[in-house]
Design an enzyme around this catalytic site. Structure first.
Site, PDB file in Angstrom:
ATOM      1  N   ASP A   1       0.858  -1.185   0.000  1.00 40.16           N
ATOM      2  CA  ASP A   1       0.000   0.000   0.000  1.00 40.16           C
ATOM      3  C   ASP A   1       0.895   1.235   0.000  1.00 40.16           C
ATOM      4  O   ASP A   1       1.864   1.318   0.760  1.00 40.16           O
ATOM      5  CB  ASP A   1      -0.905   0.013   1.239  1.00 40.16           C
ATOM      6  CG  ASP A   1      -1.889   1.166   1.204  1.00 40.16           C
ATOM      7  OD1 ASP A   1      -2.957   1.007   0.598  1.00 40.16           O
ATOM      8  OD2 ASP A   1      -1.576   2.228   1.778  1.00 40.16           O
ATOM      9  N   LEU A   2       0.581   2.204  -0.857  1.00 39.76           N
ATOM     10  CA  LEU A   2       1.388   3.417  -0.943  1.00 39.76           C
ATOM     11  C   LEU A   2       1.012   4.381   0.185  1.00 39.76           C
ATOM     12  O   LEU A   2      -0.170   4.634   0.430  1.00 39.76           O
ATOM     13  CB  LEU A   2       1.175   4.104  -2.288  1.00 39.76           C
ATOM     14  CG  LEU A   2       1.588   3.301  -3.530  1.00 39.76           C
ATOM     15  CD1 LEU A   2       1.402   4.147  -4.787  1.00 39.76           C
ATOM     16  CD2 LEU A   2       3.031   2.820  -3.425  1.00 39.76           C
TER      17      LEU A   2
ATOM     18  N   ASP B   1      -4.548   2.259  -4.806  1.00 38.50           N
ATOM     19  CA  ASP B   1      -3.089   2.333  -4.665  1.00 38.50           C
ATOM     20  C   ASP B   1      -2.565   1.114  -3.940  1.00 38.50           C
ATOM     21  O   ASP B   1      -1.559   1.167  -3.243  1.00 38.50           O
ATOM     22  CB  ASP B   1      -2.680   3.615  -3.927  1.00 38.50           C
ATOM     23  CG  ASP B   1      -3.227   3.661  -2.504  1.00 38.50           C
ATOM     24  OD1 ASP B   1      -4.296   3.061  -2.263  1.00 38.50           O
ATOM     25  OD2 ASP B   1      -2.590   4.293  -1.633  1.00 38.50           O
TER      26      ASP B   1
END
Length: 274
Positions: free
Chosen positions: A152-153, A195
């Site tokens: 996960d960004l 994302d």
């Protein structure tokens, strides 16, 4: 393009070789099937036009051989008609085979389009699930380890809010390219959310997974620092030693580890083995 040219040239040369063999063997041995082979290959790999050109070459080669090796004294009209019928057969082969090749390539493009995330080029959520479940079945069958990473960004929403969705999309594309360059060709990468990404490391134990994820984190850090992106990545990794759980349970465990990584300051990875 080079490959097509090579196949086309090789097919044309082959018709000459077959023609010479036909001349040596005499009129009593039919080379019809052999003449059809280069026509078929050129039509399949190069296309209809190239296949027809090779068909012309095969027909001319056959005609010259029979014109110089004609003990029965067939008339020019008969030989011309026979050449015309052979040319028709060769063209029919080229046309049919080229259509089959086009159809096969079109079906393959549609299959890839249905499995691919259009923005990033990675596997989409459904295709990723299918591929990982196949790998999990293989891991159960041969008692191999398997590792699944949930990525996960961090601070991605800030990019969208301050720089716009177009810049956010470009970031996702660069992240996807970086992931593909950092993992092995045998690993499976997919985009499973906005994302959120996931990577399945086939036949990979906990220690190997740690090395792979550390390499991935460093590669992502280099990319973001060089490109000026103010984002990092939090990664959760779960390793199955022998018997894998269901896909949903496995992804859920990796998701929990990812949130632990965020709680510990982000830009890091948390691991668990089951």
């Amino acid at each position: 393009m080079i490959k097509r040219h090579i196949i086309f040239a090789a097919s044309f040369v082959t018709t000459i070789i077959i023609g010479y063999s036909d001349y040596l063997s005499g009129v009593h041995v039919s080379m019809m099937l052999l003449y059809a082979v280069p026509v078929l290959l050129s039509a399949w790999y190069c296309g209809k036009v190239e296949g027809i050109f090779v068909a012309v070459g095969a027909t001319v080669s056959w005609f010259l051989v029979n014109a110089n090796n004609n003990p029965s004294g067939e008339s020019e009209a008969v030989m011309s008609w026979n050449a015309f019928t052979r040319f028709g057969i060769f063209v029919l082969i080229a046309y049919t085979v080229s259509l089959q090749a086009q159809l096969r390539r079109a079906l393959e493009r549609e299959r890839l389009r249905s499995e691919t995330d259009r923005l990033t080029g990675l596997l989409n959520k459904g295709a990723f699930r299918d591929r990982v479940e196949e790998e999990m079945d293989r891991a159960r069958r041969y008692k191999h380890s398997l590792s699944l990473a949930f990525i996960d960004l961090d601070n991605f929403k800030r990019v969208n809010d301050t720089q716009g969705h177009a810049r956010g999309d470009r970031l996702l594309q660069q992240v996807s390219e970086t992931i593909l360059h950092a993992i092995r060709r045998t690993d499976i990468a997919g985009r499973i959310g906005g994302d959120e990404f996931a990577v399945c490391f086939a036949e990979t134990g906990e220690e190997e997974a740690r090395k792979a994820i550390n390499h991935l984190l460093k590669t992502l850090q280099i990319m973001t620092s060089q490109s000026g992106w103010q984002v990092t990545a939090s990664i959760g990794v779960v390793t199955c030693r022998e018997l894998c759980d269901t896909y949903d349970a496995l992804l859920g465990k990796a998701d929990k580890q990812m949130y632990l990584a965020k709680e510990k300051g982000k830009n890091t990875a948390e691991f668990v083995a089951i």
